[in-house]
Motif scaffolding. Structure first.
Motif, mmCIF file in Angstrom:
data_model
loop_
_atom_site.group_PDB
_atom_site.id
_atom_site.type_symbol
_atom_site.label_atom_id
_atom_site.label_comp_id
_atom_site.label_asym_id
_atom_site.label_seq_id
_atom_site.Cartn_x
_atom_site.Cartn_y
_atom_site.Cartn_z
ATOM 1 N N SER A 120 0.818 -1.222 0.000
ATOM 2 C CA SER A 120 0.000 0.000 0.000
ATOM 3 C C SER A 120 0.846 1.263 0.000
ATOM 4 C CB SER A 120 -0.906 0.015 1.240
ATOM 5 O OG SER A 120 -0.105 -0.137 2.410
ATOM 6 N N PHE A 159 4.155 3.892 -1.212
ATOM 7 C CA PHE A 159 4.539 4.526 -2.474
ATOM 8 C C PHE A 159 5.275 3.518 -3.382
ATOM 9 C CE2 PHE A 159 8.512 6.694 -4.121
ATOM 10 C CZ PHE A 159 7.972 7.041 -5.353
ATOM 11 N N ARG A 212 -1.748 -3.809 6.009
ATOM 12 C CA ARG A 212 -2.499 -3.656 7.267
ATOM 13 C C ARG A 212 -3.982 -3.423 7.013
ATOM 14 N NH1 ARG A 212 0.516 0.683 10.945
ATOM 15 N NH2 ARG A 212 0.576 1.890 9.016
ATOM 16 N N TYR A 248 3.631 -5.399 11.059
ATOM 17 C CA TYR A 248 5.055 -5.505 11.384
ATOM 18 C C TYR A 248 5.356 -5.123 12.837
ATOM 19 C CZ TYR A 248 7.101 -6.566 6.801
ATOM 20 O OH TYR A 248 7.488 -7.186 5.636
ATOM 21 N N GLN A 291 5.088 2.478 16.258
ATOM 22 C CA GLN A 291 5.815 2.110 15.037
ATOM 23 C C GLN A 291 7.303 2.335 15.288
ATOM 24 O OE1 GLN A 291 3.612 0.514 12.845
ATOM 25 N NE2 GLN A 291 3.793 1.975 11.188
ATOM 26 N N TYR A 302 17.442 4.592 11.787
ATOM 27 C CA TYR A 302 16.776 4.146 10.559
ATOM 28 C C TYR A 302 17.706 3.198 9.791
ATOM 29 C CZ TYR A 302 15.033 4.558 5.719
ATOM 30 O OH TYR A 302 14.597 4.283 4.440
ATOM 31 N N LYS A 328 17.728 -1.046 9.368
ATOM 32 C CA LYS A 328 17.664 -1.630 8.012
ATOM 33 C C LYS A 328 18.862 -2.566 7.811
ATOM 34 C CE LYS A 328 14.357 0.399 5.517
ATOM 35 N NZ LYS A 328 13.510 -0.405 4.681
ATOM 36 N N VAL A 374 13.910 8.126 -3.432
ATOM 37 C CA VAL A 374 13.153 7.710 -4.615
ATOM 38 C C VAL A 374 12.154 8.821 -4.961
ATOM 39 C CG1 VAL A 374 11.750 5.885 -5.637
ATOM 40 C CG2 VAL A 374 13.318 5.338 -3.766
ATOM 41 N N LYS A 430 6.263 10.710 -1.151
ATOM 42 C CA LYS A 430 6.016 11.704 -0.096
ATOM 43 C C LYS A 430 7.154 12.710 -0.047
ATOM 44 C CE LYS A 430 3.566 8.358 2.643
ATOM 45 N NZ LYS A 430 3.893 7.201 3.451
HETATM 46 N N1 LIG Z 1 10.734 6.458 -0.653
HETATM 47 C C1 LIG Z 1 12.039 6.595 -0.586
HETATM 48 O O1 LIG Z 1 12.614 7.636 -0.988
HETATM 49 C C2 LIG Z 1 12.890 5.471 -0.043
HETATM 50 C C3 LIG Z 1 14.277 5.568 -0.140
HETATM 51 C C4 LIG Z 1 15.054 4.539 0.362
HETATM 52 C C5 LIG Z 1 14.469 3.440 0.945
HETATM 53 N N2 LIG Z 1 13.102 3.377 1.035
HETATM 54 C C6 LIG Z 1 12.523 2.195 1.680
HETATM 55 O O2 LIG Z 1 11.547 1.617 0.836
HETATM 56 C C7 LIG Z 1 10.503 1.038 1.624
HETATM 57 C C8 LIG Z 1 9.160 1.579 1.173
HETATM 58 O O3 LIG Z 1 9.193 2.997 1.249
HETATM 59 P P1 LIG Z 1 7.976 3.884 0.752
HETATM 60 O O4 LIG Z 1 8.536 5.165 0.283
HETATM 61 O O5 LIG Z 1 7.095 3.094 -0.148
HETATM 62 O O6 LIG Z 1 7.231 4.166 2.133
HETATM 63 P P2 LIG Z 1 5.672 4.394 2.385
HETATM 64 O O7 LIG Z 1 5.007 5.001 1.221
HETATM 65 O O8 LIG Z 1 5.593 5.122 3.677
HETATM 66 O O9 LIG Z 1 5.110 2.929 2.577
HETATM 67 C C9 LIG Z 1 5.413 2.193 3.687
HETATM 68 C C10 LIG Z 1 4.676 0.897 3.662
HETATM 69 O O10 LIG Z 1 4.948 0.224 4.904
HETATM 70 C C11 LIG Z 1 3.689 -0.183 5.451
HETATM 71 N N3 LIG Z 1 3.704 -0.263 6.898
HETATM 72 C C12 LIG Z 1 3.958 0.731 7.773
HETATM 73 N N4 LIG Z 1 3.829 0.260 9.023
HETATM 74 C C13 LIG Z 1 3.474 -1.048 8.933
HETATM 75 C C14 LIG Z 1 3.195 -2.057 9.853
HETATM 76 N N5 LIG Z 1 3.233 -1.849 11.185
HETATM 77 N N6 LIG Z 1 2.871 -3.294 9.407
HETATM 78 C C15 LIG Z 1 2.802 -3.537 8.071
HETATM 79 N N7 LIG Z 1 3.050 -2.610 7.132
HETATM 80 C C16 LIG Z 1 3.391 -1.375 7.563
HETATM 81 C C17 LIG Z 1 2.729 0.897 5.029
HETATM 82 O O11 LIG Z 1 1.416 0.412 5.189
HETATM 83 P P3 LIG Z 1 0.173 1.386 5.520
HETATM 84 O O12 LIG Z 1 -0.324 1.824 4.190
HETATM 85 O O13 LIG Z 1 -0.752 0.526 6.273
HETATM 86 O O14 LIG Z 1 0.725 2.522 6.356
HETATM 87 C C18 LIG Z 1 3.156 1.055 3.570
HETATM 88 O O15 LIG Z 1 2.632 0.032 2.797
HETATM 89 C C19 LIG Z 1 10.814 1.398 3.066
HETATM 90 O O16 LIG Z 1 11.461 0.324 3.669
HETATM 91 C C20 LIG Z 1 11.767 2.558 2.945
HETATM 92 O O17 LIG Z 1 12.645 2.611 4.050
HETATM 93 C C21 LIG Z 1 12.299 4.365 0.553
#
Ligand SMILES: NC(=O)c1ccc[n+]([C@@H]2O[C@H](COP(=O)([O-])OP(=O)(O)OC[C@H]3O[C@@H](n4cnc5c(N)ncnc54)[C@H](OP(=O)(O)O)[C@@H]3O)[C@@H](O)[C@H]2O)c1
Length: 428
Positions: A9, A11, A32, A51, A83, A124, A128, A150, A156
């Motif tokens: 769900s 990004f 979730r 999680y 969280q 953080y 990881k 990203v 976001k």
């Molecule tokens: N975006 C970036 O620039 C970037 C860069 C480097 C690494 N990353 C890594 O890539 C991954 C995804 O990032 P993103 O940008 O897609 O973040 P995001 O949009 O905030 O999405 C986070 C995801 O984690 C889920 N989540 C949060 N808490 C949870 C829980 N307690 N149990 C199960 N699921 C849970 C959220 O579900 P809900 O919808 O229920 O909240 C959502 O599906 C992360 O590990 C992040 O650290 C991202």
């Protein structure tokens, strides 16, 4: 392939989900809130996970039946009471990887983060890295992808950076000289697809970055130009001054601002692109070229320009109701309040009751604005009350519509502002 995608769900998760489905894979979204997800993807196959709780392999084993590949894309950038980095980035993924080993799911892909390495200073990155190491020690066909920032539709951080770039004056820590190397979401998704379909990058740790580093200031300049706003007007803020400001921003929950993300930015976020090209066989796109390819739309400009407004509106509306309540209850002379009510024909006990009950309700409606849970009902209550007050005054004291201070006409923008907040408020 049968793929279990956690964080579907989010990004990155949503982009992965769509593309994997387009490529013909069966994707089980491990999330979730299934109901919310199905509002967007009606035919989705979902499985409930959390999680913050699922820290044993046993919790994961039944979810892996019939699965060939697991992709972990869960993560947070800020901790809350429920969280925690250690739970979401380390304990739950480690339990999931253990379960993969037990269930014979050989292929696991971990979306980690650039900078998750030995000696990382942020919680953080440390959390990881702990999960990455746990996975790397397993006799599985794993791949650890470490994206830099990203960007792309729905990111976001992109929304926040564009809002910063769109400000009349953009505050930049240490002149915004930090080097970053953003990677486009489509390149990240392609990397995952290539890993899966061409069985590349087995037991590989790959940094997913853009073609070359650029300064944070240059990145914001690209975004501002893309929005059609011309040159950035930067205001350099020294780190020692920025830190307390950012801390305050974190407390007020302004975008992804917090002390840890500031320190991560200060450290820079870059890596050589050659391993990506070598392993995956494509050159990632540059920010500049990508932005030129997709011109900004009215919605982008509105979003950037109005990004900080929901928070400001929330504070102002809360203050208005709290002040109104306090004035009725304590600050404004009771005699004068009762005099206004008597002009409307309300006197005696009903007048006193109206004054103090009205004041208490106003105060509660204002205080409720500080709770994410209660804000929506409070806004609805405020709307109903403002409309009711306006109608009553229009009947009993219509001359107030002509009052030079506009005590009734001001209700019209208040109703509009309350409606706007009700529509645009989102969970953050
Ligand atoms: N975006 C970036 O620039 C970037 C860069 C480097 C690494 N990353 C890594 O890539 C991954 C995804 O990032 P993103 O940008 O897609 O973040 P995001 O949009 O905030 O999405 C986070 C995801 O984690 C889920 N989540 C949060 N808490 C949870 C829980 N307690 N149990 C199960 N699921 C849970 C959220 O579900 P809900 O919808 O229920 O909240 C959502 O599906 C992360 O590990 C992040 O650290 C991202």
């Amino acid at each position: 392939m049968n793929i279990l995608l956690t964080g579907a769900s989010g990004f990155i998760g949503q982009h992965l989900y769509i593309r994997l489905r387009q490529e013909g894979h069966r994707v089980v979204a491990a999330i979730r809130e299934a109901e919310q997800f199905k509002m967007v993807f009606a035919d989705a196959e979902t499985i409930a996970v959390d999680y913050s709780r699922d820290h044993s392999a046993n919790a994961w084993l039944p979810r892996l039946s019939g699965i060939d590949i697991v992709i972990n894309a869960v993560g947070i950038i800020q901790q809350t009471a429920f969280q925690r980095f250690s739970d979401l980035h380390q304990k739950a993924p480690s339990a999931l990887f253990d379960a993969c080993e037990l269930a014979g799911v050989r292929r696991v892909m971990q979306i980690s983060a650039l900078g998750a390495e030995a000696g990382a200073t942020s919680q953080y990155h440390q959390s990881k890295f702990a999960a990455d190491q746990h996975l790397a020690a397993k006799a599985l066909d794993w791949a650890i992808l470490r994206p830099s920032i990203v960007y792309g539709p729905g990111a976001k951080s992109t929304g926040f950076f564009r809002a910063l770039a769109a400000l009349p004056v953009t505050p930049l820590v240490n002149a915004g000289e930090q080097l970053i190397q953003p990677v486009h979401i489509d390149d990240l998704v392609t990397a995952v697809i290539v890993c899966i379909e061409e069985e590349l990058a087995v037991k590989a740790e790959i940094d997913l970055v853009g073609p070359e580093p650029l300064s944070f200031k240059a990145y914001l300049q690209c975004q501002r130009q893309w929005l059609g706003l011309g040159d950035l007007r930067p205001l350099s803020i020294p780190y020692r001054l920025a830190r307390p400001l950012v801390k305050m921003g974190g407390l007020l929950k302004i975008g992804p601002v917090n002390s840890e993300s500031l320190d991560m930015l200060i450290q820079g976020n870059t890596a050589p692109v050659a391993p990506l090209v070598e392993h995956l066989g494509f050159i990632p796109r540059s920010v500049e070229n990508e932005l030129k390819r997709t011109p900004s739309q009215v919605a982008d400009r509105w979003y950037a320009g109005l990004y900080f407004m929901p928070g400001v509106l929330r504070g102002c509306i809360a203050l208005l109701w709290i002040m109104t309540g306090l004035c009725s209850l304590l600050l404004y002379p009771e005699v004068k309040s009762l005099d206004i009510l008597s002009q409307a024909g309300i006197e005696g006990v009903p007048a006193t009751l109206s004054l103090y009950m009205g004041g208490a309700i106003d105060l509660l409606l204002g205080l409720a604005m500080f709770s994410n849970r209660w804000m929506k009902p409070a806004l609805i209550g405020q709307l109903l009350l403002t409309v009711t007050y306006t109608l009553i005054i229009s009947c009993l004291l219509p001359e107030l519509w002509l009052h030079p201070f506009g005590p009734v006409t001001k209700n019209l923008p208040l109703i509009t502002a309350t409606l706007c907040l009700l529509v645009i408020w989102r969970k953050t």
